[in-house]
Enzyme design. Structure first.
Site, PDB file in Angstrom:
ATOM      1  N   THR A  64      38.640  41.490  47.048  1.00 31.07           N
ATOM      2  CA  THR A  64      39.208  42.218  45.906  1.00 31.07           C
ATOM      3  C   THR A  64      39.981  41.245  45.014  1.00 31.07           C
ATOM      4  O   THR A  64      40.598  40.308  45.517  1.00 31.07           O
ATOM      5  CB  THR A  64      40.169  43.301  46.453  1.00 31.07           C
ATOM      6  OG1 THR A  64      39.401  44.197  47.243  1.00 31.07           O
ATOM      7  CG2 THR A  64      40.870  44.067  45.345  1.00 31.07           C
TER       8      THR A  64
ATOM      9  N   GLY B 283      39.704  36.388  47.665  1.00 31.14           N
ATOM     10  CA  GLY B 283      40.698  35.563  46.974  1.00 31.14           C
ATOM     11  C   GLY B 283      42.006  35.535  47.759  1.00 31.14           C
ATOM     12  O   GLY B 283      42.090  36.090  48.869  1.00 31.14           O
TER      13      GLY B 283
ATOM     14  N   GLU C  86      41.454  44.241  53.583  1.00 37.12           N
ATOM     15  CA  GLU C  86      41.098  42.811  53.529  1.00 37.12           C
ATOM     16  C   GLU C  86      41.378  42.126  54.870  1.00 37.12           C
ATOM     17  O   GLU C  86      40.629  41.252  55.292  1.00 37.12           O
ATOM     18  CB  GLU C  86      41.885  42.118  52.413  1.00 37.12           C
ATOM     19  CG  GLU C  86      41.407  42.538  51.029  1.00 37.12           C
ATOM     20  CD  GLU C  86      42.236  41.935  49.900  1.00 37.12           C
ATOM     21  OE1 GLU C  86      41.665  41.654  48.847  1.00 37.12           O
ATOM     22  OE2 GLU C  86      43.457  41.750  50.078  1.00 37.12           O
TER      23      GLU C  86
HETATM   24  C1  5RP Z   1      44.072  41.750  46.664  1.00 39.03           C
HETATM   25  C2  5RP Z   1      44.168  40.322  47.044  1.00 39.03           C
HETATM   26  C3  5RP Z   1      43.611  39.330  46.085  1.00 39.03           C
HETATM   27  O1  5RP Z   1      42.610  38.603  46.720  1.00 39.03           O
HETATM   28  C4  5RP Z   1      44.721  38.424  45.634  1.00 39.03           C
HETATM   29  O2  5RP Z   1      45.755  39.232  45.090  1.00 39.03           O
HETATM   30  C5  5RP Z   1      44.244  37.401  44.613  1.00 39.03           C
HETATM   31  O3  5RP Z   1      43.863  38.076  43.457  1.00 39.03           O
HETATM   32  P1  5RP Z   1      43.399  37.293  42.151  1.00 39.03           P
HETATM   33  O4  5RP Z   1      42.148  36.572  42.504  1.00 39.03           O
HETATM   34  O5  5RP Z   1      43.204  38.393  41.130  1.00 39.03           O
HETATM   35  O6  5RP Z   1      44.521  36.361  41.767  1.00 39.03           O
HETATM   36  O7  5RP Z   1      44.684  39.945  48.062  1.00 39.03           O
HETATM   37  O8  5RP Z   1      44.750  42.566  47.575  1.00 39.03           O
END
Ligand code: 5RP
Length: 244
Positions: free
Chosen positions: A34, A95, A116
């Site tokens: 996500t 991510g 996740e």
């Molecule tokens: C979501 C997450 C995302 O992977 C994390 O917040 C990184 O997000 P982005 O790639 O938009 O910076 O853990 O719960």
């Protein structure tokens, strides 16, 4: 999703593309993460399927955002407990908000850390895709996780105050995550609240992951220390560093 510069967008795309091209093979069961970086990995998987360069992929999406992207890009996705996946994934790509020198992570900026983490910890391979701004650490090589980007803690609503007190006792400052363009707190995809916490002193992320989850009413927290990921770091000069 937040506004981001073209440079950052290019880094996120490059990390997602490289990880997918290197790691995804025909027939794999994939966990799809996500956020604004993970979405580029999902799009790359969809692109390779559409071009016939990839076959027989079955996926698990870690959030509504990931599900919708799978729908848009034609990636077949299933519940984790379905007959197709039976709780096992070959590879998860996701991510992260911060990565420390030991490749410990903070995740959950997008509020999806519960699913996740279930996905990460039940995946054969775990790949994290980030741009260089996510790499952190103290000058002596120790972890700074918990002192910068806030660590999210998902709690059942009835335990909002009791968990807040227990987190303060651990030395954290605690903020209830508020909605944007919605009055009141963020409600997770599981009907819970998120407390964002921060420490003013260095903490042991592995110990904290464990300790926070022992507070009654905590569902999950955003320290990820028990699954060792391979990290794809996109740099602003166009190179991709692979950290094991
Ligand atoms: C979501 C997450 C995302 O992977 C994390 O917040 C990184 O997000 P982005 O790639 O938009 O910076 O853990 O719960």
């Amino acid at each position: 999703m937040e506004q981001q510069s073209d440079k950052v967008l290019q880094m996120k795309k490059a990390a997602g593309k490289t990880a997918v091209d290197n790691l995804v093979k025909n027939g794999m069961k994939l966990g799809l993460g996500t956020g604004s970086t993970a979405i580029h990995a999902i799009r790359r998987v969809g692109e390779l399927l559409a071009q016939g360069m990839l076959r027989d992929i079955s996926a698990f999406a870690t959030s509504f955002q990931a599900e919708i992207e799978c729908e848009k890009t034609g990636i077949p996705y299933y519940p984790l407990s379905s007959r197709e996946l039976s709780g096992c994934l070959d590879l998860t790509i996701d991510g992260a908000d911060e990565v420390d020198p030991q490749n410990f992570l903070i995740k959950g900026g997008g509020g999806a850390m519960l699913i996740e983490k279930i996905t990460a910890y039940n995946s054969g391979l775990y790949a994290i895709i980030v741009d260089e701004s996510k790499i952190v650490g103290c000058t002596d090589g120790s972890s700074s996780l918990g002192t910068g980007f806030p660590v999210p803690v998902e709690v059942v609503p009835v335990a909002r105050i009791t968990v807040t007190k227990a987190l303060i006792d651990l030395g954290a400052t605690v903020t209830l995550r508020e909605g944007i363009r919605k009055a009141g707190p963020v409600i997770t995809e599981h009907g819970n609240l998120i407390l964002d916490i921060r420490f003013t002193f260095p903490v042991d992320p592995a110990k904290m992951e464990h300790e926070i989850n022992h507070i009654p009413g905590v569902v999950e927290n955003g320290f990820f220390t028990r699954k060792h990921p391979v990290i794809y770091v996109a740099h602003s000069d166009g190179t991709i560093e692979i950290r094991q």
